[in-house]
Design an enzyme around this catalytic site. Structure first.
Site, mmCIF file in Angstrom:
data_model
loop_
_atom_site.group_PDB
_atom_site.id
_atom_site.type_symbol
_atom_site.label_atom_id
_atom_site.label_comp_id
_atom_site.label_asym_id
_atom_site.label_seq_id
_atom_site.Cartn_x
_atom_site.Cartn_y
_atom_site.Cartn_z
ATOM 1 N N TYR A 345 2.374 4.108 -2.436
ATOM 2 C CA TYR A 345 1.276 3.639 -1.590
ATOM 3 C C TYR A 345 0.016 4.476 -1.821
ATOM 4 O O TYR A 345 0.068 5.690 -1.936
ATOM 5 C CB TYR A 345 1.707 3.722 -0.124
ATOM 6 C CG TYR A 345 0.946 2.832 0.818
ATOM 7 C CD1 TYR A 345 0.846 1.465 0.594
ATOM 8 C CD2 TYR A 345 0.341 3.351 1.957
ATOM 9 C CE1 TYR A 345 0.162 0.641 1.480
ATOM 10 C CE2 TYR A 345 -0.344 2.533 2.852
ATOM 11 C CZ TYR A 345 -0.433 1.186 2.601
ATOM 12 O OH TYR A 345 -1.123 0.373 3.475
ATOM 13 N N GLU A 380 -2.387 3.013 8.901
ATOM 14 C CA GLU A 380 -1.390 2.621 7.902
ATOM 15 C C GLU A 380 -0.639 3.806 7.295
ATOM 16 O O GLU A 380 0.482 3.650 6.796
ATOM 17 C CB GLU A 380 -2.038 1.781 6.797
ATOM 18 C CG GLU A 380 -3.143 2.490 6.026
ATOM 19 C CD GLU A 380 -4.021 1.508 5.263
ATOM 20 O OE1 GLU A 380 -3.667 1.157 4.122
ATOM 21 O OE2 GLU A 380 -5.063 1.088 5.819
#
Length: 503
Positions: A345, A380
């Site tokens: 990510y 996030e």
């Protein structure tokens, strides 16, 4: 395991007792208030000249920080994390803590009742100050509602929140809250009448935008060093790690590097009945010898992942919740199998994965920098959700060193010759661990390859790219959780349908 905490200014046992009705944890008296820490939360404290120092959460680059502090103090080699940051603070000042990485909040409880707070800079542990019936500092707004009741938090109008705007990294849709600026030192104090307020300053100046035209070989060496460093720190603690593996470049590269550091790798791939990337993830798993698991998610499981991301990470943005759905489903799948998980990510925002191959950009680095900055308020990268599944989540791309290296890196390394992430592909190819068709595979978003984005749209009765509708739903669920009207343990389909239809 959770690192959720709150501090209540001029609080009492009653405040802590109210929280404990909904959350397991313990309270501790401070100079002018109380600290609540959720059960099994990772926290340490130590005494220093200015007061009592508390570290909530974990440090990711402890080895580096020990080496730095050890230049002046041999005791750094025996210090716990709180003592280590206190030592750096005392010797070098607050700015030295800008070097610390992790999902932490560090604060000093001073005898005069002031709190000096250091916030980390990458969005792993967002911290708010809330002015309710009392003043609160917390990385979990739900705790304030548990203490003060449904009206504790006041929310912005939906139309103002669900706009596609760039926002400051202090943004929050809670009107009586202030998100503390990441990567800053804050003093929570009070005036002559006892009203609390916050004084803040950043720990570092903004990075230079001057173009960085490094030669190829030194650049490849730096990428290698910075991607391996977090794995080297984790290897002594874990024999086995888990990795969400799509078969794309980023997750495949992290898996390849991890195969050099850990004895066993568990890899996980998800898809939906609409599409999946199992062919590619299996190819990588076979090449690297991982224990690989694949799972088809139902639309209900997709929505459950979105709901959990909203609840645990307190996300109110539709795109961020959608992307997190896949990760939350992997956390559930991996629970009890691994206690540490690595992801790819963040790579797209550093190396140009969100750029369109063949497109012309006046300033691609500026576009990427805006998206890196955006992650500081979206939630996030918050670690609460993974922690609740007993997983220490790490993102090797999301480090100070790699983010700084890529910030002004020459765009030709990111988008060139109808391709994106060029230098990262070259680096992956040089390892000779991955099949070439994986290294040079075209970019697909984490939520797109599995069609999580389409499944989310189907449930809402919307189109796949209508993120205003997705954000409206996400924000409604966010408000319902933070008002105490929804419970994560018994969310019903009818409750969600009511939120979808509410217009």
């Amino acid at each position: 395991m959770s690192n959720s905490f709150c501090v209540v200014y001029k609080g009492s046992d009653t405040d802590i007792n109210n929280i404990q009705r909904d959350f397991d944890g313990k309270g501790e008296a401070l100079s002018n208030g109380y600290l609540f820490i959720e059960q099994n939360g990772h926290y340490q404290k130590c005494e220093m000249e200015r007061g009592t120092a508390y570290l909530i959460g974990s440090l990711y680059n402890r080895t580096f920080l020990i080496g730095l502090a050890g230049v002046w103090e041999g005791e750094a080699y025996l210090a716990n994390d709180a003592e280590l940051l206190a030592l750096l603070f005392t010797r070098l000042g607050a700015n030295a803590l800008a070097l610390a990485e992790g999902d932490f909040c560090f604060f000093i409880d001073e005898p005069n009742g002031e709190l000096t707070v250091i916030t980390e800079s990458r969005g792993f542990s967002p911290v708010h100050v809330v002015q309710g019936k009392k003043a609160w500092m917390t990385n979990s707004l739900k705790l304030v509602t548990a203490a003060e009741g449904e009206g504790a938090l006041w929310f912005e109008e939906e139309a103002l929140v669900c706009q596609s705007l760039m926002r400051a990294d202090t943004y929050t849709p809670v009107k009586n809250a202030q998100r503390l600026k990441p990567g800053a030192v804050h003093v929570l104090t009070h005036d002559s009448e006892g009203y609390s307020f916050v004084e803040s300053r950043t720990l570092t100046t903004p990075a230079s935008n001057q173009l960085l035209a490094l030669p190829r070989e030194p650049l490849l060496a730096l990428i290698d060093r910075y991607l391996n460093a977090p794995l080297e720190d984790l290897a002594p603690r874990f024999d086995t790690v888990g990795i969400p593996l799509s078969g794309g470049l980023d997750s495949s590269l992290v898996t390849a590097l991890a195969s050099r550091h850990f004895k066993k790798l568990n890899t996980y791939s998800i898809g939906t009945e609409l599409s999946n990337e199992f062919e590619f993830s299996q190819q990588v798993a076979d090449a690297l010898g991982t224990h690989h698991q694949m799972k088809i998610l139902s639309e209900t499981e997709v929505i459950n992942g979105i709901i959990e991301s909203i609840y645990y990470n307190e996300i109110f943005d539709g795109l961020s919740a959608e992307i997190q759905s896949g990760l939350f489903n992997v956390y559930r799948q991996a629970q009890g199998q691994v206690s540490c998980m690595l992801t790819g990510y963040g790579s797209d925002l550093l190396f140009g994965g969100i750029l369109k191959p063949g497109a012309q950009y006046d300033n691609p680095n500026q576009l990427l920098a805006e998206q890196v900055y955006r992650t500081r308020w979206t939630g996030e990268f918050a670690t609460h959700g993974a922690s609740c599944y007993g997983i220490d989540i790490r993102h090797p791309f999301w480090s100070h060193s790699l983010i700084s290296l890529c910030h002004a890196l020459h765009p030709d390394y990111k988008i060139f010759d109808n391709e994106v992430k060029n230098i990262l592909r070259e680096y992956a190819d040089s390892l000779q661990l991955l099949p070439k068709d994986i290294v040079w595979r075209k970019k697909i978003g984490i939520h797109e390859g599995s069609s999580v984005n389409q499944a989310f749209a189907n449930v809402l009765g919307s189109t796949v790219d209508n993120y205003q509708t997705k954000s409206r739903f996400t924000y409604r669920v966010y408000q319902a959780f933070l008002r105490g009207r929804l419970s994560i343990t018994d969310v019903t389909p009818s409750q969600l349908k009511d939120l979808i239809k509410k217009d």
